[in-house]
Enzyme design. Structure first.
Site, PDB file in Angstrom:
ATOM      1  CB  THR A   8      36.774  -3.206  -1.095  1.00 41.83           C
ATOM      2  OG1 THR A   8      37.819  -3.182  -0.115  1.00 41.83           O
ATOM      3  CG2 THR A   8      35.767  -4.280  -0.727  1.00 41.83           C
ATOM      4  CD1 TRP A  52      40.224  -8.461  -5.468  1.00 42.56           C
ATOM      5  CD2 TRP A  52      38.164  -8.985  -4.811  1.00 42.56           C
ATOM      6  NE1 TRP A  52      40.211  -9.814  -5.200  1.00 42.56           N
ATOM      7  CE2 TRP A  52      38.957 -10.162  -4.791  1.00 42.56           C
ATOM      8  CE3 TRP A  52      36.831  -9.078  -4.427  1.00 42.56           C
ATOM      9  CZ2 TRP A  52      38.446 -11.397  -4.404  1.00 42.56           C
ATOM     10  CZ3 TRP A  52      36.321 -10.307  -4.062  1.00 42.56           C
ATOM     11  CH2 TRP A  52      37.125 -11.447  -4.037  1.00 42.56           C
ATOM     12  CG  HIS A  53      33.476  -7.401  -4.678  1.00 43.59           C
ATOM     13  ND1 HIS A  53      34.228  -6.757  -3.724  1.00 43.59           N
ATOM     14  CD2 HIS A  53      32.931  -8.475  -4.063  1.00 43.59           C
ATOM     15  CE1 HIS A  53      34.134  -7.420  -2.579  1.00 43.59           C
ATOM     16  NE2 HIS A  53      33.352  -8.463  -2.749  1.00 43.59           N
ATOM     17  N   GLY A  54      34.421  -6.440  -9.204  1.00 43.55           N
ATOM     18  CA  GLY A  54      33.984  -6.477 -10.587  1.00 43.55           C
ATOM     19  C   GLY A  54      34.359  -5.242 -11.362  1.00 43.55           C
ATOM     20  CG  PHE A  97      33.066 -11.271  -7.692  1.00 41.70           C
ATOM     21  CD1 PHE A  97      32.605 -10.418  -8.677  1.00 41.70           C
ATOM     22  CD2 PHE A  97      32.194 -11.648  -6.684  1.00 41.70           C
ATOM     23  CE1 PHE A  97      31.305  -9.936  -8.655  1.00 41.70           C
ATOM     24  CE2 PHE A  97      30.895 -11.174  -6.657  1.00 41.70           C
ATOM     25  CZ  PHE A  97      30.451 -10.325  -7.637  1.00 41.70           C
TER      26      PHE A  97
END
Length: 474
Positions: A322, A325-327, A474
């Site tokens: 998680t 995935w965002h950066g 993202f």
């Protein structure tokens, strides 16, 4: 192109609507739907190509790969091997464009001076994280036999490229939308609901989030030591509001647009700042991403069915994914582990005392505090900056910048509105069975309110208001 732009609102969107509902002479229902689907694909590709024309070929390549593998997997010959190749192809594309420079930086830090790799600029295609996850859900669903492979490349294109959810979600799983692609109807009630929902989201984004964003970006340009404790706390709260109204506003607009064309998307935010635990927060925040990881990662890893230790390992894996995935950055990874830690803590012992109605206020304060500190880590340019920011939030220090320099009367007023509108007002109204933009019903006063929100949003956009989108990166 973004929904909150004059070009989209005054040019592209009206053209899409007129074309979509263009009356066709003597057309059967199935022929009309094919025409509508074709036009949605055309406009979706134009919408995506407006900002980054060269990356439209990357998305088309992704659609082709997953369309082809879906057909091959359905033939039930070496399904597992084909799925592995398809997943690897998707992740390699995502990994190269999103994480190449990050991995090179890690390698250069670990390797000696003789083994250094050169860093090259690899631009991040808008929305690649979202449409890659949608594609993965499709091939996995076909592998599991939950739906048949799509035989129409056009319809597969529509699933992946449909412009309302293409750039920043919600992440739409194929089994949730399969029937809507091939058979859907739009009623007047649906269309009215879609308009309300879109205006509601536009106001959240343009009026509130953009106002908060300007102050947050100015404050984070300084080292935390230069900011007073009141300013540090105020900025952290503003960012907490900014990211919520930015992302939930975009989701509202996407859901509203989808409804105008006959599509029903999953709710993405369920008033997350009313949560009374971190586990509850993740049931309400970015629901489409949380449910994706639960359905395609957590449960396949064994979920909570293989003992306590394995459950914790699975949770850590999910929250690591998680975060990344965002950066591509350590702050995102640490933010993921941070939330994973509190999820495990609540499963270990905190959960035994929580959720029983005795300590609701304390549970709510605890949740908001943990989330607030997490957002500081998430927003900080580096982890050391985040640690300094958090330290100076609590430690008295001399500084040159006070809150009054950033918090005007307007910002303070909008901040109060944002706090009230992030759950408090909605919770009170729900007790009277009223929800904002929940259906097609509208009173004269309600119509005036929506028109006022639309007018104010347009005026701010015309005046070139600060208009960033957090989740574009993202």
């Amino acid at each position: 192109m973004v929904f909150s732009s004059i070009l989209f609102l005054w040019a592209l969107f009206p053209v899409i609507l007129v074309t979509y509902y263009l009356p066709l002479p003597r057309s059967k229902a199935e022929h009309r739907l094919k025409f509508q689907n074709f036009m949605l694909v055309v406009f979706s590709l134009f919408f995506y190509a407006w900002g980054e024309p060269k990356y439209i070929f990357l998305m088309l390549f992704s659609v082709l790969i997953n369309f082809s593998f879906g057909l091959l997997i359905e033939q039930k010959k070496q399904k597992s091997l084909l799925l592995a190749f398809c997943v690897a192809a998707n992740l390699l594309l995502l990994g190269y464009f999103k994480y190449f420079n990050f991995f090179v930086e890690i390698w250069n830090q670990l390797a000696g001076s003789t083994a250094q790799l050169s860093v090259k600029t690899v631009a991040l295609p808008i929305g690649i994280s979202f449409y890659t996850f949608q594609a993965l859900s499709y091939v996995v669903d076909v592998y599991r036999g939950e739906n048949r492979a799509q035989k129409s490349f056009l319809y597969m294109m529509l699933y992946i490229s449909f412009f309302p959810q293409l750039i920043a979600g919600p992440i739409v799983k194929y089994h949730d939308i399969e029937r809507q692609i091939e058979d859907r109807r739009v009623t007047l009630d649906d269309f009215c609901y879609g308009i309300k929902r879109f205006i509601f989201g536009l106001g959240k984004k343009v009026i509130l989030s953009n106002t908060f964003a300007e102050v947050v970006d100015l404050a984070f340009a300084y080292h935390p030591a230069n900011l007073s404790r009141r300013l540090l706390w105020g900025t952290a709260i503003l960012y907490m509001l900014q990211i919520y109204f930015d992302f939930s506003g975009y989701s509202d607009m996407a859901i509203g647009l989808g409804k105008m064309f006959g599509f029903s998307f999953q709710e993405n935010f369920l008033l997350p700042y009313t949560a009374t635990s971190i586990r509850d927060f993740w049931r309400k925040w970015h629901v489409s991403l949380s449910s994706w990881f639960r359905e395609y990662v957590y449960i396949p890893l064994g979920g909570n069915r293989k003992g306590t230790v394995r459950t914790y390992i699975n949770l850590i894996a999910v929250f690591f994914l998680t975060g990344i995935w965002h950066g591509a950055g350590w702050t995102f990874i640490i933010w993921g582990f941070y939330h994973g830690f509190f999820n495990i803590l609540e499963r270990c012992f905190l959960g035994k005392w929580m959720g029983k109605g005795r300590w609701n206020i304390l549970e709510h304060i605890y949740t908001l505090f943990v989330v607030l500190i997490g957002w500081v880590i998430f927003r900080a340019p580096t982890f050391s900056y985040a640690l300094d920011y958090i330290r100076y939030m609590f430690v008295p220090h001399e500084c040159m910048l006070q809150a009054e320099r950033f918090f005007s009367t307007k910002v303070t007023l909008y901040m109060i509105i944002g706090i009230l509108g992030s759950g408090i007002v909605q919770s009170l109204l729900r007790q009277k069975n009223f929800r904002f933009a929940a259906d097609s019903r509208i009173s004269l006063a309600g119509m005036a309110g929506y028109m006022a929100v639309m007018w104010l949003s347009l005026m701010l956009l015309v005046n070139n208001t600060y208009n960033p989108f957090i989740y574009f990166r993202f």
